[in-house]
Motif scaffolding. Structure first.
Motif, PDB file in Angstrom:
ATOM      1  N   LEU A   1      17.610  -3.417  -2.302  1.00 22.45           N
ATOM      2  CA  LEU A   1      16.546  -4.104  -1.564  1.00 22.45           C
ATOM      3  C   LEU A   1      15.214  -3.992  -2.293  1.00 22.45           C
ATOM      4  N   SER A   2      14.888  -2.790  -2.760  1.00 15.80           N
ATOM      5  CA  SER A   2      13.612  -2.591  -3.451  1.00 15.80           C
ATOM      6  C   SER A   2      13.548  -3.423  -4.735  1.00 15.80           C
ATOM      7  N   LYS A   3      14.688  -3.550  -5.422  1.00 14.59           N
ATOM      8  CA  LYS A   3      14.715  -4.346  -6.653  1.00 14.59           C
ATOM      9  C   LYS A   3      14.591  -5.833  -6.354  1.00 14.59           C
ATOM     10  N   VAL A   4      15.272  -6.296  -5.301  1.00 14.74           N
ATOM     11  CA  VAL A   4      15.206  -7.709  -4.930  1.00 14.74           C
ATOM     12  C   VAL A   4      13.773  -8.118  -4.593  1.00 14.74           C
ATOM     13  N   LEU A   5      13.050  -7.226  -3.905  1.00 11.22           N
ATOM     14  CA  LEU A   5      11.679  -7.540  -3.503  1.00 11.22           C
ATOM     15  C   LEU A   5      10.654  -7.161  -4.568  1.00 11.22           C
ATOM     16  N   GLY A   6      11.120  -6.486  -5.639  1.00 14.29           N
ATOM     17  CA  GLY A   6      10.190  -6.075  -6.685  1.00 14.29           C
ATOM     18  C   GLY A   6       9.198  -5.038  -6.204  1.00 14.29           C
ATOM     19  N   LYS A   7       9.629  -4.154  -5.302  1.00 13.02           N
ATOM     20  CA  LYS A   7       8.756  -3.126  -4.723  1.00 13.02           C
ATOM     21  C   LYS A   7       9.237  -1.734  -5.105  1.00 13.02           C
ATOM     22  N   LYS A   8       8.304  -0.783  -5.172  1.00 15.79           N
ATOM     23  CA  LYS A   8       8.664   0.617  -5.353  1.00 15.79           C
ATOM     24  C   LYS A   8       9.103   1.187  -4.007  1.00 15.79           C
ATOM     25  N   THR A   9       9.883   2.249  -4.062  1.00 14.61           N
ATOM     26  CA  THR A   9      10.324   2.857  -2.799  1.00 14.61           C
ATOM     27  C   THR A   9       9.126   3.388  -2.002  1.00 14.61           C
ATOM     28  N   ASP A  10       8.029   3.722  -2.692  1.00 17.76           N
ATOM     29  CA  ASP A  10       6.829   4.205  -2.001  1.00 17.76           C
ATOM     30  C   ASP A  10       6.225   3.136  -1.088  1.00 17.76           C
ATOM     31  N   ASP A  11       6.562   1.864  -1.332  1.00 14.24           N
ATOM     32  CA  ASP A  11       5.993   0.775  -0.536  1.00 14.24           C
ATOM     33  C   ASP A  11       6.704   0.587   0.800  1.00 14.24           C
ATOM     34  N   PHE A  12       7.794   1.323   1.029  1.00 14.54           N
ATOM     35  CA  PHE A  12       8.582   1.169   2.251  1.00 14.54           C
ATOM     36  C   PHE A  12       8.373   2.349   3.198  1.00 14.54           C
TER      37      PHE A  12
END
Length: 453
Positions: free
Chosen positions: A63-74
């Motif tokens: 999920l984090s890769k699909v959205l291009g987000k770091k895990t810290d953003d969740f």
């Protein structure tokens, strides 16, 4: 659904004034939509996604890769907790059903009995074990077992849904080699008790009930046969779907979810027998072309060997996993996590030469530190293994000389700093807190038990 084009809708939403909140249920089924949405995300949009706990543990990195987000953003939230008011209603229901543990006690006593249970999966076993439900489940199994195709379809659907293969109905029938006309999902009352056809997908009515169904009737061999059939027929589907099936059906975490979920409260499975059967499954499908030089397959095979304490066999498979990863120039952090676990677990479960203990401890530590320093890696998998630090130190501290004692102490401090420095907001907080606790307890034990020569 104002526009026929999904991306036009995304743009329209992004351009609207004010704060927007977008909800995606079962996000593991929505990766294509989320990937398209990624280009329209901005500071006015909050994304809320939901998923079954087990699938989330396995899909979160994707999920984090699909959205291009770091895990810290969740941020993560557990929505499965039961309130006291809900527990009161459950206690009354179980009393009215004359469940043995609740039949002769009042509402307050029933609530006290349920206090230690915090999720529905913990409590539902009382319901399943009740006389009317248990009798009905036996009847369903008896009727399904009369027709191999019906039982095969139900087990195939359980594998499909629990593992998260997300196959369409036609794909599932094709993999199982069943003619759709011979099994009426909506027409057969016994099949329909377990599964339902919804928008072209065959869904489980209840994942918890389905796992209980496998355990109650000891359908482990049958389920493994279904998995093997799906792997061998995977190439009937598109290359992408085929690869997903072959990868998911050798994942130890997926296999554990199918066979070892202890919260369902049934008698303990004979682990040795079941694990031997799982090893036979790995051995049988190792001749599939996709697996022969696949580092992920040999890593999972090694982990299955570790579960049965077959450490020599596991070590051989780790060597193959590293070999194929290096040949393809693939980042080996997943192998590093588990090989570090292998080194410490083997030391804890067997008697290694005490003089080699520091060398082994250092090797495992260095592997895990490398993973924590790798931006592409998921530190969460390391945090889960830290209990072995404490166990290994307790067994071998008496063999450390003064220099080794100081180095082990420094390694623990380094590990603690690394975890604190990379600690994300709202993600895996329980695992991180437990890892820190075990490291601090290891340090205390180290100091209290070091023998000065």
């Amino acid at each position: 659904e104002q526009y026929p084009d999904y991306e036009k809708e995304c743009k329209k939403i992004a351009d609207m004034e004010g704060e927007k909140v977008l909800f995606f249920e079962n996000y593991n089924l929505c990766f294509d939509a989320l990937k398209k949405l990624r280009g329209y995300m901005n500071s006015t949009i909050t994304l809320v996604v939901s998923c079954r706990t087990f699938l989330n543990l396995n899909m979160f990195t994707q999920l984090s890769k699909v959205l291009g987000k770091k895990t810290d953003d969740f941020y993560e939230y557990d929505l499965d907790a039961l309130s006291n008011r809900e527990k009161e209603k459950i206690a009354v229901m179980l009393h009215n059903m004359k469940v043995a543990e609740f039949k002769d006690i009042g509402k307050k006593q029933g609530l006290d009995k349920l206090k230690k249970y915090n999720q529905w999966v913990d409590i539902v076993v009382f319901y399943f074990n009740s006389e009317p439900v248990s009798t009905q489940l036996d009847k369903i199994y008896f009727e399904l077992s009369k027709d191999p195709n019906k039982l095969l379809l139900v087990l195939g659907c359980i594998v499909n849904n629990i593992v998260g293969l997300n196959l369409l109905a036609g794909q599932l029938f094709d993999l199982l080699e069943i003619q759709q006309g011979k099994v009426g999902i909506t027409r057969d009352p016994d099949v329909n008790e377990m599964i339902v056809n919804s928008k072209g997908r065959i869904e489980l009515r209840s994942s918890i009930l389905s796992l209980y169904f496998i355990r109650k009737h000891s359908l482990f061999h049958d389920t493994i046969e279904v998995m093997s059939r799906m792997v061998r027929n995977a190439d009937r589907l598109s290359p992408q779907d085929a690869e997903n099936i072959k990868r998911q059906l050798i994942s130890i975490s997926n296999i554990s979810e199918l066979f070892y979920k202890s919260k369902l409260g049934l008698r303990k499975i004979s682990n040795d027998d079941l694990q031997d059967e799982i090893l036979d499954y790995f051995g049988e499908i190792s001749d599939v072309a996709y697996y022969k030089k696949n580092q992920f397959f040999w890593l999972q095979y090694a982990m299955a060997c570790m579960d049965l304490k077959k450490y020599e066999m596991a070590e051989n498979h780790f060597k193959l996993a590293y070999k194929y990863a290096h040949e393809k120039n693939i980042n080996s952090y997943q192998i590093d996590v588990q090989f570090g676990r292998f080194l410490l677990e083997k030391g804890c479960q067997t008697d290694i030469n005490g003089r080699d203990s520091f060398k082994i401890f250092k090797e495992a530590h260095n592997l895990w530190q490398k993973v924590l320093n790798n931006r592409d890696a998921e530190g969460y998998y390391v945090y889960k293994q830290v209990t072995l630090y404490e166990e290994f130190i307790k067994k071998y501290v008496k063999y450390f000389n003064a220099s080794e004692f100081n180095k082990v102490n420094q390694m623990i401090d380094s590990f603690l700093k690394n975890i604190e420095r990379s600690r994300p907001n709202g993600i895996r907080q329980n695992e991180i807190s437990n890892a820190i606790k075990h490291l601090k307890d290891s340090k205390i034990f180290l100091w209290e038990n070091f023998i000065i020569e």
